[in-house]
Motif scaffolding. Structure first.
Motif, PDB file in Angstrom:
ATOM      1  N   ILE A   1       0.862  -1.182   0.000  1.00 29.32           N
ATOM      2  CA  ILE A   1       0.000   0.000   0.000  1.00 29.32           C
ATOM      3  C   ILE A   1       0.897   1.231   0.000  1.00 29.32           C
ATOM      4  CG2 ILE A   1      -1.682   1.374   1.283  1.00 29.32           C
ATOM      5  CD1 ILE A   1      -2.869  -1.184   2.379  1.00 29.32           C
ATOM      6  N   VAL A   2       0.638   2.148  -0.923  1.00 34.78           N
ATOM      7  CA  VAL A   2       1.395   3.384  -1.026  1.00 34.78           C
ATOM      8  C   VAL A   2       0.482   4.530  -0.608  1.00 34.78           C
ATOM      9  CG1 VAL A   2       2.722   4.906  -2.539  1.00 34.78           C
ATOM     10  CG2 VAL A   2       2.782   2.421  -2.902  1.00 34.78           C
ATOM     11  N   VAL A   3       0.933   5.351   0.340  1.00 41.70           N
ATOM     12  CA  VAL A   3       0.109   6.416   0.915  1.00 41.70           C
ATOM     13  C   VAL A   3       0.566   7.762   0.367  1.00 41.70           C
ATOM     14  CG1 VAL A   3      -0.714   7.503   3.034  1.00 41.70           C
ATOM     15  CG2 VAL A   3      -0.215   5.040   3.004  1.00 41.70           C
ATOM     16  N   GLY A   4      -0.141   8.267  -0.644  1.00 43.78           N
ATOM     17  CA  GLY A   4       0.179   9.559  -1.228  1.00 43.78           C
ATOM     18  C   GLY A   4       0.534   9.424  -2.689  1.00 43.78           C
ATOM     19  N   ALA A   5      -0.178  10.163  -3.554  1.00 46.87           N
ATOM     20  CA  ALA A   5      -0.039   9.973  -4.999  1.00 46.87           C
ATOM     21  C   ALA A   5       0.593  11.161  -5.697  1.00 46.87           C
ATOM     22  CB  ALA A   5      -1.405   9.657  -5.625  1.00 46.87           C
ATOM     23  N   GLY A   6       1.696  11.671  -5.123  1.00 49.73           N
ATOM     24  CA  GLY A   6       2.544  12.606  -5.852  1.00 49.73           C
ATOM     25  C   GLY A   6       3.509  11.823  -6.720  1.00 49.73           C
ATOM     26  N   LEU A   7       4.604  12.457  -7.122  1.00 46.77           N
ATOM     27  CA  LEU A   7       5.570  11.756  -7.958  1.00 46.77           C
ATOM     28  C   LEU A   7       6.185  10.577  -7.220  1.00 46.77           C
ATOM     29  CD1 LEU A   7       7.117  11.580 -10.632  1.00 46.77           C
ATOM     30  CD2 LEU A   7       8.855  13.074  -9.631  1.00 46.77           C
ATOM     31  N   ALA A   8       6.561  10.765  -5.951  1.00 45.65           N
ATOM     32  CA  ALA A   8       7.157   9.675  -5.183  1.00 45.65           C
ATOM     33  C   ALA A   8       6.209   8.488  -5.100  1.00 45.65           C
ATOM     34  CB  ALA A   8       7.530  10.152  -3.784  1.00 45.65           C
ATOM     35  N   GLY A   9       4.940   8.760  -4.788  1.00 44.61           N
ATOM     36  CA  GLY A   9       3.971   7.683  -4.652  1.00 44.61           C
ATOM     37  C   GLY A   9       3.715   6.946  -5.945  1.00 44.61           C
TER      38      GLY A   9
ATOM     39  N   SER B   1       4.128  17.745  -6.177  1.00 41.67           N
ATOM     40  CA  SER B   1       4.927  17.381  -7.350  1.00 41.67           C
ATOM     41  C   SER B   1       4.474  18.112  -8.604  1.00 41.67           C
ATOM     42  CB  SER B   1       4.874  15.869  -7.582  1.00 41.67           C
ATOM     43  OG  SER B   1       5.421  15.164  -6.493  1.00 41.67           O
ATOM     44  N   VAL B   2       3.159  18.245  -8.767  1.00 41.51           N
ATOM     45  CA  VAL B   2       2.664  18.867  -9.998  1.00 41.51           C
ATOM     46  C   VAL B   2       2.759  20.389  -9.935  1.00 41.51           C
ATOM     47  CG1 VAL B   2       1.149  16.924 -10.549  1.00 41.51           C
ATOM     48  CG2 VAL B   2       0.262  18.806  -9.166  1.00 41.51           C
TER      49      VAL B   2
ATOM     50  N   THR C   1       4.703  13.229 -13.218  1.00 39.00           N
ATOM     51  CA  THR C   1       3.707  12.618 -12.332  1.00 39.00           C
ATOM     52  C   THR C   1       2.533  12.076 -13.130  1.00 39.00           C
ATOM     53  OG1 THR C   1       4.345  14.234 -10.639  1.00 39.00           O
ATOM     54  CG2 THR C   1       2.304  13.009 -10.286  1.00 39.00           C
ATOM     55  N   LYS C   2       2.082  12.821 -14.108  1.00 39.60           N
ATOM     56  CA  LYS C   2       0.968  12.393 -14.950  1.00 39.60           C
ATOM     57  C   LYS C   2       1.292  11.081 -15.674  1.00 39.60           C
ATOM     58  CE  LYS C   2      -1.901  14.029 -18.840  1.00 39.60           C
ATOM     59  NZ  LYS C   2      -1.542  12.993 -19.823  1.00 39.60           N
ATOM     60  N   VAL C   3       2.468  11.023 -16.267  1.00 39.33           N
ATOM     61  CA  VAL C   3       2.844   9.818 -17.023  1.00 39.33           C
ATOM     62  C   VAL C   3       2.981   8.620 -16.094  1.00 39.33           C
ATOM     63  CG1 VAL C   3       4.677   8.754 -18.384  1.00 39.33           C
ATOM     64  CG2 VAL C   3       3.945  11.087 -18.889  1.00 39.33           C
ATOM     65  N   MET C   4       3.636   8.789 -14.947  1.00 36.96           N
ATOM     66  CA  MET C   4       3.799   7.678 -14.011  1.00 36.96           C
ATOM     67  C   MET C   4       2.452   7.179 -13.512  1.00 36.96           C
ATOM     68  SD  MET C   4       7.102   7.087 -13.767  1.00 36.96           S
ATOM     69  CE  MET C   4       7.092   7.444 -15.536  1.00 36.96           C
ATOM     70  N   HIS C   5       1.531   8.103 -13.258  1.00 37.33           N
ATOM     71  CA  HIS C   5       0.213   7.700 -12.779  1.00 37.33           C
ATOM     72  C   HIS C   5      -0.547   6.915 -13.852  1.00 37.33           C
ATOM     73  CE1 HIS C   5      -3.348   7.912 -10.230  1.00 37.33           C
ATOM     74  NE2 HIS C   5      -4.049   8.191 -11.309  1.00 37.33           N
TER      75      HIS C   5
ATOM     76  N   GLY D   1       8.730   7.199 -21.084  1.00 40.65           N
ATOM     77  CA  GLY D   1       8.264   8.286 -21.939  1.00 40.65           C
ATOM     78  C   GLY D   1       8.541   9.693 -21.461  1.00 40.65           C
ATOM     79  N   ILE D   2       9.355   9.851 -20.399  1.00 40.65           N
ATOM     80  CA  ILE D   2       9.671  11.196 -19.920  1.00 40.65           C
ATOM     81  C   ILE D   2      10.891  11.711 -20.684  1.00 40.65           C
ATOM     82  CG2 ILE D   2      10.190  12.649 -17.940  1.00 40.65           C
ATOM     83  CD1 ILE D   2       7.498  11.208 -17.776  1.00 40.65           C
TER      84      ILE D   2
END
Length: 470
Positions: A14-22, A49-50, A136-140, A111-112
């Motif tokens: 489980i990852v808590v937080g959906a910025g770039l790190a998450g 991050s964004v 962040t968008k691409v990773m998500h 793709g970055i």
């Protein structure tokens, strides 16, 4: 954004937080075969991050080599330690060095496209930039496209679940007005800092409780609190600093508009000088913006003006956004005038004093020595321009803004959170801004977002490598 309908009873990670790190941690764990749930407190992923400039520090890349720049881990280590005045925790610094090139290739493989930003604020140019929020968008999107991944927005983690033997085995969260207990073999905290928590700022950094608030609106220290409750050690709490360069859009009106997101801008990286309301320089403009912030806040009204000319304006770059001077001008953040005297009038500065300051500075450039503040002038013709003498002239009014808190839980080289005795808390990892110890006393530009990406990658891989084997 998609939410997979079928939910397992227990997750691997489980990852808590959906910025770039998450998002990078979640994607790295999922691509390693783990079943992963990514939680986000807000309605939208991204966090700080964004909103960051988009620049990340990597060393020894082929992009640098193509530009004729020789760089490696040891040079990067020296820069990080110099910026941190030797107060850095060796473990996260080593983790960054071990994973930074892999993270660069991982992101680029997804793709970055990075561009190398040439600045004069580091020993060598190693700032690799992508458009704001794009990584962040691409990773998500890559993460949610996998068939064994799950994403829950509007889900606030409240506490960690810990088994009798001490292993972290899940998260208690609040979602849709209900408390839910989720179980996992590992939890990664990527929940950001506490720049939006007045209570935590009053505890750790009361001098910045009233600073201009920037960054993710949900950065209230949730991950820090949850880990702290389990005995996690903390690091760098005494080094919280606001960042110099937060815009004052409607200067000379100094009131803050709650609907206006301040913008960071750094023409000083291309040769701008920084003056106060008296029209005088007050700092070595090549210092990092945490250090400049602590000096600027002591100036009249806490204001600094980054003053530059048209030559420097033409060094504007689209990414990272703090180098995009032209869009800042178009959006009304930068003041322009045909002469230095006219610019001074618009800034409500004594024209004679501003002209005298610029003339003196141009003389320092001729001599190659800054006797006032020791700014390095040796490579002005290449990296920063030189004289301020090409009309029109520009000024960016700014002050200190609290973007991130640069401190948090202590980790080891595998990004395991460690307790106050230095022992890893089994099953608990951290990445991004919630991690302390990496920066030390000050901040090297590009390591904030860099830390999110690199530590996210490292924590995602470590969490899977340490999963209990049946």
């Amino acid at each position: 954004m998609s939410i997979h309908e079928s939910q397992p009873a227990i997750y691997d990670v489980i990852v808590v937080g959906a910025g770039l790190a998450g998002n990078i941690a979640a994607l790295s764990a999922a691509e390693s075969g783990a079943t992963v749930l990514l939680l986000e407190k807000g309605a939208q992923y991204g966090g700080s991050s964004v909103k960051s400039g988009g620049g990340m520090l990597f060393a020894g890349t082929d992009i640098q080599a193509a530009a004729g720049i020789e760089d490696d881990n040891e040079q990067l280590r020296a820069s990080i330690l110099a910026a941190g005045r030797g107060k850095n925790d060796p473990a996260p610094v080593q983790a960054y060095l071990e994973h930074q090139l892999d993270t660069f290739e991982f992101m680029r493989g997804h793709g970055i496209d990075f561009t190398l930003t040439i600045t004069g604020t580091d020993v060598v140019s190693r700032m690799h930039a992508a458009p704001q929020g794009y990584a962040t968008k691409v990773m998500h999107e890559k993460f949610v496209a996998l068939d064994h991944t799950h994403y829950w927005p509007s889900s606030t983690a409240r506490r960690l679940v810990q088994a009798a033997e001490g292993r972290v085995t899940g998260v208690v969260l609040e979602r849709d007005g209900q408390e839910i207990v989720l179980h996992a073999a590992a939890v990664i905290l990527t929940s950001g800092g506490f720049a939006r928590s007045r209570e935590l700022l009053e505890t750790f950094a009361p001098q910045w409780a009233d600073a201009t608030k920037m960054g993710g609106v949900d950065n209230t220290g949730d991950g820090l609190r949850m880990a702290w409750a389990l005995g996690a050690d903390v690091a760098d709490m005494g080094y919280v600093e606001a960042s110099f360069g937060a815009s004052i859009k409607n200067y000379p009106d100094l009131s803050e508009d709650p609907n206006e997101e301040p913008r960071l801008l750094y023409p000083n990286s291309q040769g701008a000088i920084i003056v106060n309301l008296d029209g005088k320089r007050f700092v070595d403009e090549n210092l990092n913006y945490k250090t400049i912030s602590s000096i600027c806040v002591r100036q009249p009204a806490g204001i600094g003006f980054q003053v530059f000319d048209d030559w420097m304006m033409n060094r504007s770059q689209v990414a990272p956004t703090p180098a995009d001077f032209k869009s800042a001008l178009a959006d009304g953040y930068v003041i322009v005038a045909d002469t230095v005297e006219d610019l001074a009038e618009k800034l409500q500065i004594d024209p004679y004093m501003l002209r005298a300051t610029i003339n003196a500075y141009n003389g320092f450039v001729d001599e190659g020595v800054d006797p006032e503040f020791g700014r390095s002038l040796s490579d002005y013709g290449v990296a920063r321009g030189g004289h301020l003498d090409t009309a029109p002239y520009y000024a960016f009014p700014c002050r200190s803004g609290l973007t991130t808190t640069f401190c948090g839980v202590r980790v080891d080289e595998q990004l395991n959170v460690v307790d106050v005795f230095g022992k890893p808390i089994p099953g608990l990892f951290a990445a991004g801004e919630v991690v302390g110890g990496f920066h030390g006393a000050t901040y090297l530009s590009g390591t904030g977002l860099g830390k999110a990406g690199v530590f996210g990658r490292a924590a995602g891989l470590s969490s899977v490598a340490q999963l209990p084997r049946s």
